[in-house]
Structures are given as C-alpha cells and as structure tokens.
Design a protein around this motif. Structure first.
Motif, PDB file in Angstrom:
ATOM      1  N   ILE A  20       0.886  -1.172   0.000  1.00 55.88           N
ATOM      2  CA  ILE A  20       0.000   0.000   0.000  1.00 55.88           C
ATOM      3  C   ILE A  20       0.921   1.218   0.000  1.00 55.88           C
ATOM      4  CG2 ILE A  20      -1.827   1.260   1.210  1.00 55.88           C
ATOM      5  CD1 ILE A  20      -2.650  -1.431   2.519  1.00 55.88           C
ATOM      6  N   MET A  21       1.011   1.829  -1.166  1.00 51.92           N
ATOM      7  CA  MET A  21       1.965   2.941  -1.365  1.00 51.92           C
ATOM      8  C   MET A  21       1.312   4.213  -0.846  1.00 51.92           C
ATOM      9  SD  MET A  21       3.108   1.984  -5.282  1.00 51.92           S
ATOM     10  CE  MET A  21       1.537   2.322  -6.030  1.00 51.92           C
ATOM     11  N   ASP A  22       1.542   4.551   0.405  1.00 52.68           N
ATOM     12  CA  ASP A  22       0.797   5.653   1.016  1.00 52.68           C
ATOM     13  C   ASP A  22       1.734   6.749   1.521  1.00 52.68           C
ATOM     14  OD1 ASP A  22      -1.460   7.002   1.867  1.00 52.68           O
ATOM     15  OD2 ASP A  22      -1.588   5.936   3.773  1.00 52.68           O
ATOM     16  N   GLY A  23       1.253   7.983   1.474  1.00 52.48           N
ATOM     17  CA  GLY A  23       1.985   9.100   2.082  1.00 52.48           C
ATOM     18  C   GLY A  23       2.538  10.116   1.096  1.00 52.48           C
ATOM     19  N   ASN A  24       2.129  10.013  -0.177  1.00 49.91           N
ATOM     20  CA  ASN A  24       2.638  10.978  -1.172  1.00 49.91           C
ATOM     21  C   ASN A  24       2.267  12.417  -0.809  1.00 49.91           C
ATOM     22  OD1 ASN A  24       3.416   8.739  -2.587  1.00 49.91           O
ATOM     23  ND2 ASN A  24       1.875   8.936  -4.206  1.00 49.91           N
ATOM     24  N   GLY A  25       1.013  12.602  -0.386  1.00 45.28           N
ATOM     25  CA  GLY A  25       0.533  13.948  -0.086  1.00 45.28           C
ATOM     26  C   GLY A  25       1.275  14.556   1.096  1.00 45.28           C
ATOM     27  N   ARG A  26       1.453  13.767   2.142  1.00 50.01           N
ATOM     28  CA  ARG A  26       2.156  14.279   3.330  1.00 50.01           C
ATOM     29  C   ARG A  26       3.630  14.531   3.036  1.00 50.01           C
ATOM     30  NH1 ARG A  26       0.119   9.601   6.972  1.00 50.01           N
ATOM     31  NH2 ARG A  26      -0.545   8.879   4.927  1.00 50.01           N
ATOM     32  N   GLY A  38       4.272  15.087  -4.859  1.00 49.01           N
ATOM     33  CA  GLY A  38       4.403  13.853  -4.065  1.00 49.01           C
ATOM     34  C   GLY A  38       4.057  12.633  -4.903  1.00 49.01           C
ATOM     35  N   HIS A  39       3.009  12.749  -5.706  1.00 50.03           N
ATOM     36  CA  HIS A  39       2.623  11.612  -6.557  1.00 50.03           C
ATOM     37  C   HIS A  39       3.694  11.346  -7.619  1.00 50.03           C
ATOM     38  CE1 HIS A  39      -1.113  11.377  -4.519  1.00 50.03           C
ATOM     39  NE2 HIS A  39      -1.644  12.473  -5.030  1.00 50.03           N
ATOM     40  N   ARG A  40       4.269  12.430  -8.139  1.00 50.08           N
ATOM     41  CA  ARG A  40       5.329  12.274  -9.150  1.00 50.08           C
ATOM     42  C   ARG A  40       6.522  11.526  -8.547  1.00 50.08           C
ATOM     43  NH1 ARG A  40       8.838  14.634 -12.276  1.00 50.08           N
ATOM     44  NH2 ARG A  40       9.577  15.980 -10.604  1.00 50.08           N
ATOM     45  N   TYR A  64      -0.896  -1.072  -4.699  1.00 43.12           N
ATOM     46  CA  TYR A  64      -2.185  -0.380  -4.607  1.00 43.12           C
ATOM     47  C   TYR A  64      -1.967   1.041  -5.091  1.00 43.12           C
ATOM     48  CZ  TYR A  64      -6.810   0.095  -2.242  1.00 43.12           C
ATOM     49  OH  TYR A  64      -8.145   0.232  -1.933  1.00 43.12           O
ATOM     50  N   SER A  65      -2.527   1.366  -6.263  1.00 41.38           N
ATOM     51  CA  SER A  65      -2.219   2.690  -6.800  1.00 41.38           C
ATOM     52  C   SER A  65      -3.416   3.630  -6.869  1.00 41.38           C
ATOM     53  CB  SER A  65      -1.533   2.563  -8.155  1.00 41.38           C
ATOM     54  OG  SER A  65      -2.473   2.354  -9.151  1.00 41.38           O
ATOM     55  N   PHE A  66      -4.641   3.114  -6.918  1.00 41.19           N
ATOM     56  CA  PHE A  66      -5.816   4.005  -6.873  1.00 41.19           C
ATOM     57  C   PHE A  66      -6.995   3.188  -6.358  1.00 41.19           C
ATOM     58  CE2 PHE A  66      -9.464   6.377  -8.469  1.00 41.19           C
ATOM     59  CZ  PHE A  66      -9.097   7.689  -8.199  1.00 41.19           C
ATOM     60  N   GLN A  76      -8.935  17.645  -9.635  1.00 41.24           N
ATOM     61  CA  GLN A  76      -7.585  17.925 -10.133  1.00 41.24           C
ATOM     62  C   GLN A  76      -6.596  16.826  -9.708  1.00 41.24           C
ATOM     63  OE1 GLN A  76      -6.494  20.343 -12.313  1.00 41.24           O
ATOM     64  NE2 GLN A  76      -4.713  18.980 -12.259  1.00 41.24           N
ATOM     65  N   GLU A  77      -6.714  16.406  -8.459  1.00 42.63           N
ATOM     66  CA  GLU A  77      -5.798  15.359  -7.980  1.00 42.63           C
ATOM     67  C   GLU A  77      -6.047  14.037  -8.715  1.00 42.63           C
ATOM     68  OE1 GLU A  77      -5.175  15.061  -3.791  1.00 42.63           O
ATOM     69  OE2 GLU A  77      -4.162  13.122  -3.951  1.00 42.63           O
ATOM     70  N   ILE A  78      -7.322  13.742  -8.962  1.00 40.53           N
ATOM     71  CA  ILE A  78      -7.645  12.511  -9.707  1.00 40.53           C
ATOM     72  C   ILE A  78      -7.036  12.595 -11.107  1.00 40.53           C
ATOM     73  CG2 ILE A  78      -9.550  11.187 -10.721  1.00 40.53           C
ATOM     74  CD1 ILE A  78     -11.204  11.989  -8.213  1.00 40.53           C
TER      75      ILE A  78
HETATM   76  C1  IPE Z   1      -0.813   7.572  -1.738  1.00 41.44           C
HETATM   77  O1  IPE Z   1      -0.537   8.794  -1.163  1.00 41.44           O
HETATM   78  C2  IPE Z   1      -1.265   7.687  -3.184  1.00 41.44           C
HETATM   79  C3  IPE Z   1      -2.711   7.427  -3.361  1.00 41.44           C
HETATM   80  C4  IPE Z   1      -3.576   7.122  -2.429  1.00 41.44           C
HETATM   81  C5  IPE Z   1      -3.217   7.521  -4.708  1.00 41.44           C
HETATM   82  P1  IPE Z   1      -1.683   9.756  -0.615  1.00 41.44           P
HETATM   83  O2  IPE Z   1      -2.135  10.622  -1.722  1.00 41.44           O
HETATM   84  O3  IPE Z   1      -2.753   8.972   0.072  1.00 41.44           O
HETATM   85  O4  IPE Z   1      -0.873  10.613   0.447  1.00 41.44           O
HETATM   86  P2  IPE Z   1      -1.322  10.987   1.913  1.00 41.44           P
HETATM   87  O5  IPE Z   1      -1.746   9.739   2.595  1.00 41.44           O
HETATM   88  O6  IPE Z   1      -2.458  11.967   1.761  1.00 41.44           O
HETATM   89  O7  IPE Z   1      -0.123  11.588   2.538  1.00 41.44           O
END
Ligand code: IPE
Ligand code: IPE
Ligand code: MG
Length: 248
Positions: A20-26, A38-40, A64-66, A76-78
């Motif tokens: 589960i690739m999580d945490g790009n946004g943070r 972060g997604h890039r 897990y990517s979406f 926009q994020e989508i």
């Molecule tokens: C994971 O990072 C990528 C996806 C869910 C598509 P997030 O976008 O969930 O990043 P955080 O959890 O808000 O930091």
C-alpha cells in the motif's frame, strides 16, 4: 541481501509482496510542495521498487495505486493520478517488457475512459508471456467491490445452471476474484505509518504477514524493502496450526 536467501528457504517457489503505497501527499506537504509533486516522486519510488523486487527474487509484486474510494478526492488530484498512470505505461512499458515483467491490473473497469482501458489491455497483452516478475497494479480497486462483483457473477452462474449453490467454496470464490490464479501475498507492506488496510485485498491477505513502515512512499527504498523482508523472515507463520513455520 542474497537473492537466493528468500527463494530457497522453504518449499514454495512464489514470493509475493503486496504494498500500500501511502503518504505521497504528506511527503509533499512537509516540503511545501503541491500534492501532485508527491505523486510524481511516488512514481519514482515505484520504479525503484520494481527493480529491487526483481533483484531480490520476489516473484509477485502487487501495488495499490488508486482505490475505489480515491474518487472522493478533488478532481484535479484525480486527473494528476490518472495522468501519471498514463505516463508510466507510456514511458516504462518497453523497459518493463524487456526486463521480463508481466503486467496485470486488478480493479473495476467501470468509470475508466476507453483510451485508458485500451492502454491497459495493450500492456497486459504485450507482457503476457513474461515470467521474471508478476507485477499487479490495483487500479480503481476496492476489495469489497471485488468480492461483490465476484458474488454477482457466481449468482449469475447459479441461475444459468453452470454452478450449484453447494459448489460455492472458498476455492471457487477465489477463482471469481480479480486475483484469480495469483498466489496470496506472503508479505504486506504499508508505508506512511497508517495501520489499516483501506479496502485492499481483504480476502487475499487472510494469512499474510504485515509490516508497517514509518516513511512516506516517495522515500521508500531498496534498503527499506530488504528490511521489511528481513522482518518477514523472522516471523513464524502458523496458518491456524500449532507448529511454527518460519516465514523465510
Ligand atoms: C498515496 O498517497 C497515493 C494514493 C492514495 C493515490 P496519498 O495521496 O494517500 O498521500 P497521503 O496519505 O495523503 O499523505
Ligand atoms: C490507500 O491509501 C489507497 C492507495 C494507496 C492507493 P489512502 O490514502 O487512500 O487510504 P486512507 O484514506 O488513508 O485510508
Ligand atoms: Mg493516503
């Protein structure tokens, strides 16, 4: 880590890691950057992870990517996330194919554009005979949706007479899931410190070992993958029995 160390330790020949690739946004927020950055960077981590997995003798990697719940994010994020998937397939497909990676996509096709579906189908078709690494991308995926779709198809087959109610066993249900034919994951990794499954592979992870890693996905590395496998190898998997079976 020795590639063979993980391959020969027990009788099974498959090594399946799900992430589960999580945490790009943070990751981005901590740097004052837009979430898209972060997604890039997350895609870079994905590339590194695929390469490291091949080196480490992992036979199956599922990412897990979406999620089906990610549609609740801003439009926009989508768009950014879909754009990255398109770019990833366009830019990396030839290299993945050259390296013997077999691509599979799990999740529902409902709601996806025809051109994206065509792109996915072409990537799956091109790589279908590869055997070096089975790369499964969970895209537009939610486990409850997957199980409900499987149940619906079973109900259809019961009503058309090709299956009877008493045929419905866990094994049969497994053949109706998007993951039909894939071994269950041995190891689940989730980055970012969150301790939940977020609707990922609920059925398939029944006896997997979980390792939660306290870094955001863009900072995930080969070393952290090796450390997670090390931890996995120290676990004892019992599958409900009494005798301990070393995970490694
Ligand atoms: C994971 O990072 C990528 C996806 C869910 C598509 P997030 O976008 O969930 O990043 P955080 O959890 O808000 O930091
Ligand atoms: C799970 O992460 C989905 C993916 C990594 C693709 P989320 O960031 O969507 O999960 P929650 O919302 O924190 O549970
Ligand atoms: Mg998240």
């Amino acid at each position: 880590m020795d590639k063979l160390a993980w391959q020969v330790a027990d009788g099974s020949s498959t090594r399946h890691v799900a992430i589960i690739m999580d945490g790009n946004g943070r990751w981005a927020a901590e740097r004052g950057l837009p979430r898209s950055e972060g997604h890039r960077q997350g895609v870079e981590a994905l590339r590194r992870t695929v390469e490291a997995s091949r080196d480490l003798g992992i036979t199956h990697l599922t990412l897990y990517s979406f999620s089906s719940e990610n549609w609740s994010r801003p439009k926009q994020e989508i768009n950014d996330l879909f754009g990255l998937l398109r770019r990833f397939v366009r830019r990396d497909l030839a290299e993945l194919h050259k390296n013997g990676v077999k691509i599979r996509v799990i999740g529902t096709r409902a709601g996806l554009d025809a051109d994206l579906l065509r792109m996915i189908d072409d990537a799956v078709e091109l790589t279908k005979d590869n055997t070096e690494l089975n790369l499964t991308i969970a895209f537009n995926y939610g486990s409850r949706d997957e199980i409900a779709r499987a149940a619906r198809r079973i109900a259809e087959d019961v009503s058309n007479g090709s299956v009877t109610a008493s045929d419905v066993t866990p094994e049969l249900l497994g053949t109706y899931l998007d993951t039909a034919g894939l071994p269950d994951p041995d190891l689940l990794i989730r980055t970012s410190g969150e301790l939940r499954l977020s609707n990922f592979l609920l059925w398939q992870l029944a006896y997997s070992e979980f390792v939660f890693v306290d870094v955001y996905w863009p900072d995930f590395s080969r070393e952290l993958l090796e450390a997670a496998i090390d931890e996995y190898q120290r676990r004892s998997r019992r599958f409900g029995g009494t005798s301990t079976r070393s995970a490694g």
